[in-house]
Design an enzyme around this catalytic site. Structure first.
Site, PDB file in Angstrom:
ATOM      1  N   ASP A 231      -2.476   3.527  -8.491  1.00 28.02           N
ATOM      2  CA  ASP A 231      -2.529   3.861  -7.064  1.00 28.02           C
ATOM      3  C   ASP A 231      -1.980   5.260  -6.794  1.00 28.02           C
ATOM      4  O   ASP A 231      -1.309   5.497  -5.785  1.00 28.02           O
ATOM      5  CB  ASP A 231      -1.721   2.841  -6.225  1.00 28.02           C
ATOM      6  N   GLU A 429      -9.452  -2.265   0.994  1.00 32.28           N
ATOM      7  CA  GLU A 429      -8.069  -1.770   0.984  1.00 32.28           C
ATOM      8  C   GLU A 429      -8.091  -0.267   0.741  1.00 32.28           C
ATOM      9  O   GLU A 429      -9.147   0.360   0.737  1.00 32.28           O
ATOM     10  CB  GLU A 429      -7.300  -2.462  -0.142  1.00 32.28           C
TER      11      GLU A 429
END
Ligand code: CA
Ligand code: CA
Ligand code: CA
Length: 806
Positions: A231, A429
């Site tokens: 991420d 997301e």
């Protein structure tokens, strides 16, 4: 053995019946305890350091209670006091994970006291181990008399089959489902002191070191090969790119025999990993920020996933705001004084949760990504997960409306107004916004369909498939109708990296040196360790992001080659040894003290687990025309006979210098390598040799020293007699390949010559005004340029004695 597992709900009643049978003995004894070394595994068991290492049992959300220090101690100055208990499990807890071992016997002692006036005359207490999930084992029991310190003393043996990957010791009263019906009996305050658990020394932690070459020489993805990171979110500050990542290495636990780790468990992750680079190929490891958990910067949060960071001047001070997902349920922010900290929490509760206006219907209030507009107005993008079941299936699939944008307050740690829907097609997301040429770009990760999104569906034409990065282009940072959808900017990474690398992704975009870059992750290091059967441990990647004339994005192709190195590495400074282009077989660890390179409050790491044959390397180091003459390394010898070898361009290239690590074992010291023939631009390999089978040394930082630059000049000095006086004659020939300035200095005068051509001479004869002179010296100062660098060379030569006398 008298171990009892109890489920938090059903199984617990039966277990307690057995406990009751044991009460007569006052403790639970192992049948034949293993002989244990005399090591106390409890830290600060006497509470003389206050509540350090202790926290309130937070095994389930209802276990909230207050833990404080009290001077009413059994011994010493302090004990612990627990108040406001809401469940029978509410009590002081210490994490013994990694310390206790299955199959080992331990002796537990502790002192406990309760005093509540309306409480019973006697009361049973348990010392209990929470092994994670619903697995609790009562270890030792005592029945206390009101107002008196009672003593736990007992032994317990952990079954050989018990997983101890979580092992948290706490103190409680016997379980009952509704203790609030009789709080005097079940939820009394109590005090605890002198806790010890004595047994076998904790096992050495299994090595997490990645032994394969995870980032291949010449390639620039993944960014690092010695640890994982997911991420990634890029921040540019002061000529460096900082990458903040979910610490996928935290729960990585390769089996010592097979080398294969269990699959990633996001619940283990409460740290954020930081690396930085000024060239996008050589990355410095800044270690992990302990964000969440009992010892975290924000201890009211449990997890730290999917970081997003930005900087802003608040009240005249530039600060760095690091947002993160506290699991799926909420998002939070911590504040840094620099990109490397120190970090503090300005909040005592999460920033985004179910109470955030406009976010009520968002299933996962996570993945927070900040964006500060040119006018200083900050925004936060967050959210994801299943779509509302109230929507028709086709809408749930194509337009789940599960992501939000909201204004941040000027303090960056509060929100303002109501969150607005980001109607990103097939959204899952990982919302993220950047701005380019007046347009706002929102990118996000798409979902894989299934029940959460209305069952099996076909995306609308042009909409993204599963696990892709889509994007939208808008004129406003809060305006994201579905019509702003612009396409897929990155297909699923498995399209480029093959079997074992699929799954969802999480991207960011940053601008650096006039180019745009796209960050994403892929389990490519995991794949190099285990082949196509990966366990979900992700690695950071970067590709360049390019635009069409109309502002749309050219779809990114994922490659191991990655991006070009944006500048050569400067070796002539102190730089951290935890900086690699590539590496093999090493790990890093944080040490006390500040970084020699980054100073201030920046953390410092050292390279460890250095065995014979391990190496680290830097890409494209520019030594200049004149080159380096010496390498200095700060090392801590761990064995005799270690060496640092310096090689150029290949791990098997010729050795151009060697530093013997012959300094005292266990002490930090400097060692040097004299270098020969190191000039120009090269990849540099530091190869480590020494006795096999032992850790050789640790490395903190490096510095190369440039060779002294010298302008070639031939100087001669003589004497002669002219008209009864002695003259000192000085000749300096320019042997350089470019003009130089020459100044000749003697006790009898000085003369300067500008721009003396190659092979030309500067000549001057100085009248001493004496019949005779004794021998002396003259100085010639030559200034010019070598390889673009201004250089001054000074030569002092002797002239002989001279006389005009007979
Ligand atoms: Ca004490
Ligand atoms: Ca090693
Ligand atoms: Ca260091």
């Amino acid at each position: 053995m008298e171990q009892r597992l109890r489920r938090a709900t059903r199984g617990r009643v039966a277990a307690l019946a057995t406990v009751g049978l044991m009460l007569a003995t006052g403790f639970v004894a192992g049948a034949s305890p293993v002989q244990a070394a005399d090591t106390n595994l409890v830290v600060n068991g006497g509470f003389e350091d206050g509540l350090a290492n202790w926290f309130i049992n937070n095994g389930n959300a209802a276990d909230g209670a207050q833990l404080s220090a009290t001077s009413d101690a059994f011994s010493g100055a302090n004990a612990a006091l627990v108040t406001s208990r809401t469940t029978t499990g509410s009590g002081p807890m210490q994490d013994l994970t990694g310390k206790v071992q299955a199959g080992q016997a331990y002796t537990l002692t502790a002192r406990i006291k309760y005093e509540n006036e309306s409480g019973p005359a006697t009361k049973q207490f348990f010392a209990t181990m929470h092994y994670g999930g619903g697995t609790y084992t009562n270890l030792v029991s005592v029945t206390a008399t009101k107002g008196q310190w009672a003593q736990f003393t007992g032994t317990f043996t952990i079954p050989t089959t018990q997983s101890v990957s979580t092992a948290r010791l706490f103190f409680e009263t016997p379980w009952t489902s509704t203790p609030s019906t009789d709080p005097d009996l079940h939820l009394m305050d109590f005090k605890l002191d002198d806790v010890s658990v004595i047994g076998a020394e904790p096992p050495a932690p299994a090595s997490k070191t990645i032994e394969v070459v995870g980032k291949l020489p010449g390639e620039h993805n993944p960014l690092i090969g010695h640890k994982f990171g997911a991420d990634g979110f890029g921040l540019v500050h002061d000529g460096r790119v900082y990458m903040y990542m979910t610490n996928d290495t935290q729960g990585y636990a390769p089996n010592p025999t097979t080398g294969v780790s269990p699959g990633i468990n996001y619940g283990d992750i409460n740290q954020i990993t930081v690396i930085s680079s000024e060239d996008l190929v050589n990355w410095t490891d800044h270690g992990e920020i302990q964000v969440a958990g009992p010892n975290g910067v924000a201890p009211f949060t449990t997890n730290s996933w999917a970081p997003g960071i930005t900087k802003k001047v608040v009240n005249g001070v530039e600060k760095f705001f690091l947002y993160y997902a506290n699991g799926g349920g909420s998002s939070n922010v911590i504040t840094g004084a620099s990109p490397l900290g120190p970090w503090t929490s300005e909040r005592t509760s999460t920033l985004i949760d179910g109470r955030t206006p406009g976010a009520e219907a968002v299933a996962w209030k996570f993945d927070p990504a900040p964006f500060v507009d040119d006018d200083g107005q900050p925004y936060l993008y967050f959210g994801g997960g299943p779509a509302a079941t109230s929507m028709p299936p086709a809408e749930r699939f194509n337009n789940p409306k599960n992501i939000r944008s909201i204004e941040l307050g000027d303090d960056m740690v509060s929100t303002e107004g109501t969150a607005a829907v980001v109607d990103a097609p097939v959204a899952f997301e990982a919302g993220h916004v950047f701005k380019r040429q007046g347009k706002y770009y929102f990118s996000y990760s798409s979902h894989f369909g299934g029940n959460d999104f209305g069952g099996s569906q076909q995306p609308l034409p042009g909409y993204p498939g599963g696990g892709q990065i889509g994007y939208m282009i808008s004129d406003g940072p809060m305006s994201w109708p579905k019509e702003t959808y612009a396409g897929v900017l990155f297909p699923n990474q498995s399209q480029f990296f093959g079997a074992g690398t699929g799954g969802n992704n999480h991207q960011s975009v940053f601008e650096f040196g006039g180019k745009y870059y796209f960050t994403y992750h892929a389990p490519t290091l995991n794949k190099r360790i285990n082949g196509n059967t990966t366990q979900g441990y992700r690695s950071p990647h970067i590709q360049e992001l390019t635009f069409n004339p109309d502002g749309t994005i050219q779809q990114v192709v994922g490659t191991y080659a990655g991006v070009d190195q944006v500048r050569d590495f400067d070796p002539y400074r102190v730089f951290e040894a935890e900086t690699f282009g590539w590496s093999k077989g090493v790990a890093t660890t944080k040490v006390d003290g500040n970084s020699a390179q980054f100073g201030g409050a920046a953390p410092n790491l050292v390279v460890r687990d250095i065995d014979n044959g391990d190496w680290t390397a830097l890409s494209s180091v520019n030594f200049g025309d004149s080159g380096a003459q010496r390498l200095t390394a700060r090392v801590r010898a761990l064995a005799a006979g270690g060496q640092v070898q310096v090689r150029l361009d290949d791990v098997n290239g010729p050795v151009v210098g060697t530093a013997a690590v012959d300094t005292p074992v266990g002490q930090w010291a400097e060692v040097t390598a004299e270098l020969a023939g190191v000039s120009g631009v090269h990849d540099v390999y530091f190869t480590y040799t020494g006795p096999a089978g032992v850790d050789l040394f640790e490395l903190d930082n490096w510095a190369f020293q440039a060779a002294t630059l010298d302008l070639p000049v031939t100087v001669t000095a003589s004497t002669r007699c002219v008209a009864g006086k002695t003259y000192v004659a000085v000749q300096a020939r320019n042997d350089h390949d470019a003009p130089v300035d020459i100044t000749v200095q003697t006790p009898y005068g000085e003369r300067s010559f500008a721009a003396v051509a190659p092979d030309a001479n500067a000549y001057q004869s100085f009248n001493t005004r004496a019949v005779s002179v004794s021998a002396g010296s003259v100085t010639v100062r030559v200034t010019g340029a070598i390889g673009g660098q201004d250089v001054t060379t000074v030569r002092t030569v002797q002239h002989p004695a001279g006389t005009c006398g007979g």
